[in-house]
Scaffold this active site. Structure first.
Site, mmCIF file in Angstrom:
data_model
loop_
_atom_site.group_PDB
_atom_site.id
_atom_site.type_symbol
_atom_site.label_atom_id
_atom_site.label_comp_id
_atom_site.label_asym_id
_atom_site.label_seq_id
_atom_site.Cartn_x
_atom_site.Cartn_y
_atom_site.Cartn_z
ATOM 1 N N LYS A 43 6.363 -2.978 10.495
ATOM 2 C CA LYS A 43 7.655 -3.628 10.269
ATOM 3 C C LYS A 43 8.151 -4.333 11.515
ATOM 4 C CE LYS A 43 9.487 -1.060 6.344
ATOM 5 N NZ LYS A 43 10.641 -0.352 5.788
ATOM 6 N N LYS B 88 6.734 -4.564 -2.072
ATOM 7 C CA LYS B 88 7.806 -5.370 -2.657
ATOM 8 C C LYS B 88 8.327 -6.403 -1.676
ATOM 9 C CE LYS B 88 10.926 -1.460 -2.109
ATOM 10 N NZ LYS B 88 11.368 -0.265 -2.747
ATOM 11 N N LYS C 295 -1.683 -3.200 1.287
ATOM 12 C CA LYS C 295 -0.905 -2.498 0.266
ATOM 13 C C LYS C 295 -0.071 -3.474 -0.569
ATOM 14 C CE LYS C 295 3.212 -0.521 1.427
ATOM 15 N NZ LYS C 295 4.322 0.434 1.630
HETATM 16 P P1 AMP Z 1 9.290 1.890 -0.883
HETATM 17 O O1 AMP Z 1 8.964 0.667 -1.648
HETATM 18 O O2 AMP Z 1 8.726 1.793 0.514
HETATM 19 O O3 AMP Z 1 10.703 2.335 -0.946
HETATM 20 O O4 AMP Z 1 8.431 3.026 -1.576
HETATM 21 C C1 AMP Z 1 8.890 3.813 -2.661
HETATM 22 C C2 AMP Z 1 7.794 4.750 -3.081
HETATM 23 O O5 AMP Z 1 6.688 4.007 -3.648
HETATM 24 C C3 AMP Z 1 7.186 5.575 -1.951
HETATM 25 O O6 AMP Z 1 6.875 6.857 -2.459
HETATM 26 C C4 AMP Z 1 5.943 4.846 -1.609
HETATM 27 O O7 AMP Z 1 4.958 5.693 -1.046
HETATM 28 C C5 AMP Z 1 5.488 4.327 -2.971
HETATM 29 N N1 AMP Z 1 4.683 3.110 -2.846
HETATM 30 C C6 AMP Z 1 5.081 1.943 -2.302
HETATM 31 N N2 AMP Z 1 4.107 1.018 -2.360
HETATM 32 C C7 AMP Z 1 3.038 1.627 -2.944
HETATM 33 C C8 AMP Z 1 1.720 1.212 -3.285
HETATM 34 N N3 AMP Z 1 1.280 -0.026 -3.037
HETATM 35 N N4 AMP Z 1 0.900 2.115 -3.873
HETATM 36 C C9 AMP Z 1 1.327 3.356 -4.141
HETATM 37 N N5 AMP Z 1 2.555 3.815 -3.857
HETATM 38 C C10 AMP Z 1 3.406 2.967 -3.264
#
Ligand code: AMP
Ligand code: TRP
Length: 330
Positions: free
Chosen positions: A113, A198, A195
Site C-alpha cells: 500500500k 477491489k 491478488k
Molecule cells: P478487504 O477487501 O481487504 O477488506 O478484505 C476483506 C476480506 O476478503 C478479507 O478477509 C480478505 O482476506 C478477503 N479477500 C480479499 N481479497 C481476496 C482475494 N483475492 N481472495 C480471497 N480472499 C480475499
C-alpha cells in the site's frame, strides 16, 4: 459452555469482489449457528487511504447489506460498524504501545500500500494491523475467517496477545485464522500472479459481487488463461487454475471432478459455464442486496442493535486491560 467467538471484518473501501466473497463473506453465515459471531464493517481502517465522505457512508451501507444478503442473520450474529464502538480506538492505543516498529515494518500489506499511496503515507496506514488486532482481541475471539492475505496480520495479533498475556496475566484469547487453503486467494483475471483486489484500477481484473450477467460473461471470456489448449489444473497454468478455484467455490465440486468434466473441452466452453454459474449464485444475493439497500432505516436499526451488543462485550475486555496496565478506574 459458552460458544466460542468468531470475528471478522471487511473494509468499506470499494465494491466487493468475488475474491472477498469466496475468501471471506460467503463463509460468515455458515459459522453463525455454531459460534458467537461478530462481523464488523471496518470503516476506521478504510480511512487509512483517502475516502470521499459521502461515498464512504454509502459503501458502509453496501458492505452491511452484503453481509446480510449473503445470509447473515442479525438475530444470530452481531453485525456492526467499527467506529460505533469506541473501545476499538481505545484498545488500539494501548496495543500500539505493545507493538514494535520492527514488526510493523515487516508487514507486506503495508509495503504494497505504501507504494500505491505515496501521496498519503500516513501513520494510520503503518499502524493499521494494530487496529485489526484490537478488533479481534476485544471480543476474546477464537477464530478469524479471512483470506490468505490476512495471515501475517493474524500472526501479529497472536504475538501482541501473547506478549500482553505474558507481561501481565492471561487477558486475551489467542485467536486462530480460518483460512481456506486454495480459495483463500483468488487472483486477478488479468494477472493471475496478483491478488484480485477491489482497489485494482482495471475493473476487468475483478468480478464484483454486484456485476450483472453481461458483465460477468464479458469479464470471464476475456480473462487471461494460456495458449496450451489443455484443460489442466497445475501451477504452470495459473490463469486457468484460478478460474477452476472460482468454479469450485461456486459449485462446491472437487477440482478432480471439474477437471474430469472439462477434459478435452475448449476453455471457451468452460468459461461460458463458469460465467453462468457465477451469475446463478450471485443473482439471489444481488436481489436481497437491492431490497436491503432500499430500506436504510431498517439497516440503521440493525447496526444500532449490533453496536450495543458489541460494545457490551468490548468494554468488558477494555476494562480488564485498563486495570492491568495501571489506569485508575473512572
Ligand atoms: P478487504 O477487501 O481487504 O477488506 O478484505 C476483506 C476480506 O476478503 C478479507 O478477509 C480478505 O482476506 C478477503 N479477500 C480479499 N481479497 C481476496 C482475494 N483475492 N481472495 C480471497 N480472499 C480475499
Ligand atoms: N485487514 C482486513 C482486510 O484488509 C480487514 C479487517 C480489519 C479485519 N479488522 C479485521 C479482518 C479483523 C478480520 C478481523 O481485509
Amino acid at each position: 459452555m459458552d460458544k466460542k467467538v468468531v470475528f471478522s471484518g471487511v473494509q468499506p473501501s470499494g465494491l466487493l469482489t468475488v475474491g472477498n466473497y469466496i475468501g471471506a463473506i460467503r463463509n460468515f453465515h455458515t459459522l453463525q449457528e455454531e459460534y458467537d459471531c461478530y462481523y464488523c464493517v471496518v470503516d476506521m481502517h478504510a480511512i487509512t487511504v483517502t475516502q470521499v465522505p459521502k461515498d464512504l457512508r454509502e459503501k458502509t451501507f453496501q458492505v452491511l447489506s452484503l453481509y446480510l444478503a449473503s445470509g447473515l442473520d442479525p438475530e444470530k450474529a452481531t453485525v456492526f460498524i467499527q467506529s460505533h464502538v469506541p473501545a476499538h480506538a481505545e484498545l488500539n492505543w494501548v496495543l500500539n504501545c505493545f507493538t514494535y516498529m520492527g514488526q510493523l515494518n515487516r508487514m507486506t500489506q503495508y509495503k504494497d500500500k505504501a507504494v500505491k499511496h505515496q501521496d498519503n503515507l500516513n501513520a494510520g496506514l503503518f499502524t493499521y494491523p494494530v487496529l485489526m488486532a484490537s478488533d479481534i482481541l476485544l471480543y476474546q475471539t477464537s477464530y478469524v475467517p479471512v483470506g490468505e492475505d490476512q495471515r501475517q496480520h493474524l500472526e501479529l495479533t497472536r504475538d501482541i496477545a501473547q506478549r500482553f498475556n505474558a507481561r501481565y496475566s492471561p487477558t486475551f484469547e489467542v485467536p486462530e485464522g480460518l483460512i481456506a487453503k486454495e480459495m483463500g486467494k483468488i487472483m486477478s483475471l488479468k494477472d493471475p500472479e496478483s491478488k484480485m483486489s477491489k482497489s485494482d484500477p482495471d475493473e476487468n481484473a475483478s468480478i464484483f459481487v454486484l456485476d450483472d450477467e453481461d458483465t460477468i460473461v464479458r469479464k470471464i471470456r476475456r480473462s487471461v488463461t494460456d495458449s496450451e489448449a489443455n484443460f489442466c489444473y497445475r501451477d504452470e497454468q495459473p490463469g486457468l487454475k484460478n478460474l477452476i478455484h472460482i468454479y469450485q467455490a461456486f459449485s462446491d465440486e472437487s477440482v478432480e471432478n471439474i477437471v474430469k468434466h472439462y477434459e478435452g473441452s475448449s476453455y471457451n466452453q468452460f468459461k461460458e459455464d463458469l460465467a453462468q454459474l457465477i451469475y446463478q449464485k450471485l443473482s439471489p444475493v444481488q436481489e436481497r442486496y437491492k431490497e436491503l439497500m432500499g430500506d436504510k432505516k431498517h439497516l440503521e436499526e440493525i447496526y444500532r442493535i449490533g453496536s450495543e451488543k458489541a460494545s457490551y462485550q468490548a468494554n468488558k475486555t477494555l476494562r480488564k486491560v485498563y486495570k492491568k496496565v495501571g489506569f485508575l478506574p473512572r
